[in-house]
Motif scaffolding. Structure first.
Motif, PDB file in Angstrom:
ATOM      1  N   GLU A  94       0.836  -1.206   0.000  1.00  0.00           N
ATOM      2  CA  GLU A  94       0.000   0.000   0.000  1.00  0.00           C
ATOM      3  C   GLU A  94       0.871   1.257   0.000  1.00  0.00           C
ATOM      4  O   GLU A  94       0.580   2.232  -0.698  1.00  0.00           O
ATOM      5  CB  GLU A  94      -0.956   0.000   1.195  1.00  0.00           C
ATOM      6  N   TYR A 149       3.908   1.477  -1.206  1.00  0.00           N
ATOM      7  CA  TYR A 149       4.503   1.545  -2.545  1.00  0.00           C
ATOM      8  C   TYR A 149       3.540   2.183  -3.541  1.00  0.00           C
ATOM      9  O   TYR A 149       3.916   3.067  -4.306  1.00  0.00           O
ATOM     10  CB  TYR A 149       4.913   0.134  -3.007  1.00  0.00           C
ATOM     11  N   ILE A 150       2.253   1.771  -3.498  1.00  0.00           N
ATOM     12  CA  ILE A 150       1.248   2.305  -4.423  1.00  0.00           C
ATOM     13  C   ILE A 150       1.051   3.799  -4.180  1.00  0.00           C
ATOM     14  O   ILE A 150       1.013   4.596  -5.125  1.00  0.00           O
ATOM     15  CB  ILE A 150      -0.078   1.537  -4.293  1.00  0.00           C
ATOM     16  N   GLU A 151       0.955   4.215  -2.922  1.00  0.00           N
ATOM     17  CA  GLU A 151       0.762   5.625  -2.607  1.00  0.00           C
ATOM     18  C   GLU A 151       1.972   6.459  -3.030  1.00  0.00           C
ATOM     19  O   GLU A 151       1.821   7.556  -3.582  1.00  0.00           O
ATOM     20  CB  GLU A 151       0.488   5.809  -1.104  1.00  0.00           C
ATOM     21  N   LYS A 155       4.075   5.761  -5.396  1.00  0.00           N
ATOM     22  CA  LYS A 155       4.113   5.770  -6.858  1.00  0.00           C
ATOM     23  C   LYS A 155       3.163   6.852  -7.379  1.00  0.00           C
ATOM     24  O   LYS A 155       3.496   7.561  -8.344  1.00  0.00           O
ATOM     25  CB  LYS A 155       3.715   4.398  -7.384  1.00  0.00           C
ATOM     26  N   LYS A 156       1.953   6.962  -6.752  1.00  0.00           N
ATOM     27  CA  LYS A 156       0.998   7.988  -7.171  1.00  0.00           C
ATOM     28  C   LYS A 156       1.568   9.382  -6.982  1.00  0.00           C
ATOM     29  O   LYS A 156       1.423  10.262  -7.820  1.00  0.00           O
ATOM     30  CB  LYS A 156      -0.312   7.880  -6.376  1.00  0.00           C
ATOM     31  N   ILE A 157       2.268   9.583  -5.869  1.00  0.00           N
ATOM     32  CA  ILE A 157       2.810  10.910  -5.581  1.00  0.00           C
ATOM     33  C   ILE A 157       3.925  11.261  -6.576  1.00  0.00           C
ATOM     34  O   ILE A 157       3.941  12.350  -7.139  1.00  0.00           O
ATOM     35  CB  ILE A 157       3.335  10.969  -4.126  1.00  0.00           C
ATOM     36  N   ASP A 191       4.755   9.822  -9.512  1.00  0.00           N
ATOM     37  CA  ASP A 191       4.472   9.717 -10.951  1.00  0.00           C
ATOM     38  C   ASP A 191       3.813  10.984 -11.471  1.00  0.00           C
ATOM     39  O   ASP A 191       3.862  11.251 -12.680  1.00  0.00           O
ATOM     40  CB  ASP A 191       3.588   8.516 -11.243  1.00  0.00           C
ATOM     41  N   LYS A 192       3.206  11.763 -10.643  1.00  0.00           N
ATOM     42  CA  LYS A 192       2.544  12.985 -11.084  1.00  0.00           C
ATOM     43  C   LYS A 192       3.560  13.997 -11.584  1.00  0.00           C
ATOM     44  O   LYS A 192       3.300  14.792 -12.452  1.00  0.00           O
ATOM     45  CB  LYS A 192       1.717  13.582  -9.957  1.00  0.00           C
ATOM     46  N   GLU A 193       4.700  14.023 -11.020  1.00  0.00           N
ATOM     47  CA  GLU A 193       5.676  15.059 -11.345  1.00  0.00           C
ATOM     48  C   GLU A 193       6.483  14.734 -12.527  1.00  0.00           C
ATOM     49  O   GLU A 193       6.819  14.085 -13.243  1.00  0.00           O
ATOM     50  CB  GLU A 193       6.600  15.303 -10.155  1.00  0.00           C
TER      51      GLU A 193
END
Length: 171
Positions: free
Chosen positions: A159, A161-163, A165-167, A169-171
């Protein structure tokens, strides 16, 4: 003793002989309590009827006293109160008998009838309210890489790792 409405109805509808009988029974009612303070209360009348007719039932007492002008509910209530005060007892067949020869008002429950209840002062005064002591704030936990890796479960790691990655990957 019948009420005024019943007496007038009897006087207007029945012949003079019945009226004389009614007057005679009324006179007998007054003479039966000579020398004693007269009370026309439903309690005394009910008690006296049960005393004079031992073995009668509640329905019989209700019927007779209702004919004399007393309401059914009052007579039933009085019979129940007399039983609770143990002035009248009821056998297995529902027959009523008095335990005393004369009705005497129980004055114990009338003592403080019109008085306000007296509040006793407390032996100890009630302490004023104080807010509870605040607990000290715990020291913030400082996570290091080894302590975080040792305490995290596989599901929590996934969980995280997923969070992350979301943060990122946006940049």
């Amino acid at each position: 003793m019948p009420d005024l409405k019943t007496a007038l109805t009897v006087a207007l509808t029945q012949p003079a002989k019945a009226v004389k009988e009614l007057i005679e029974t009324t006179r007998n009612d007054f003479q039966s309590v000579k020398g004693k303070p007269f009370s026309t209360g439903v309690v005394v009348t009910t008690f006296n009827y049960i005393r004079d007719h031992p073995g009668c039932t509640s329905k019989e007492v209700n019927k007779i006293l209702n004919a004399k002008g007393y309401p059914d509910t009052s007579v039933s209530s009085v019979i129940t109160k007399l039983i609770h005060r143990e002035l009248v007892n009821r056998d297995e067949d529902g027959r009523l008998n008095t335990t005393k020869l004369e009705y005497k008002l129980d004055r114990r429950h009338l003592k403080n009838r019109n008085k306000k209840p007296v509040t006793k002062p407390r032996s100890k005064p009630i302490p004023k309210w104080k807010p509870p002591a605040l607990f000290p704030m715990p020291e913030p936990t400082v996570y290091t890489k080894p302590s975080l890796i040792d305490t995290i479960t596989i599901r929590e790691a996934k969980e995280l790792y997923i969070e992350l990655k979301k943060i990122f990957d946006k940049e």
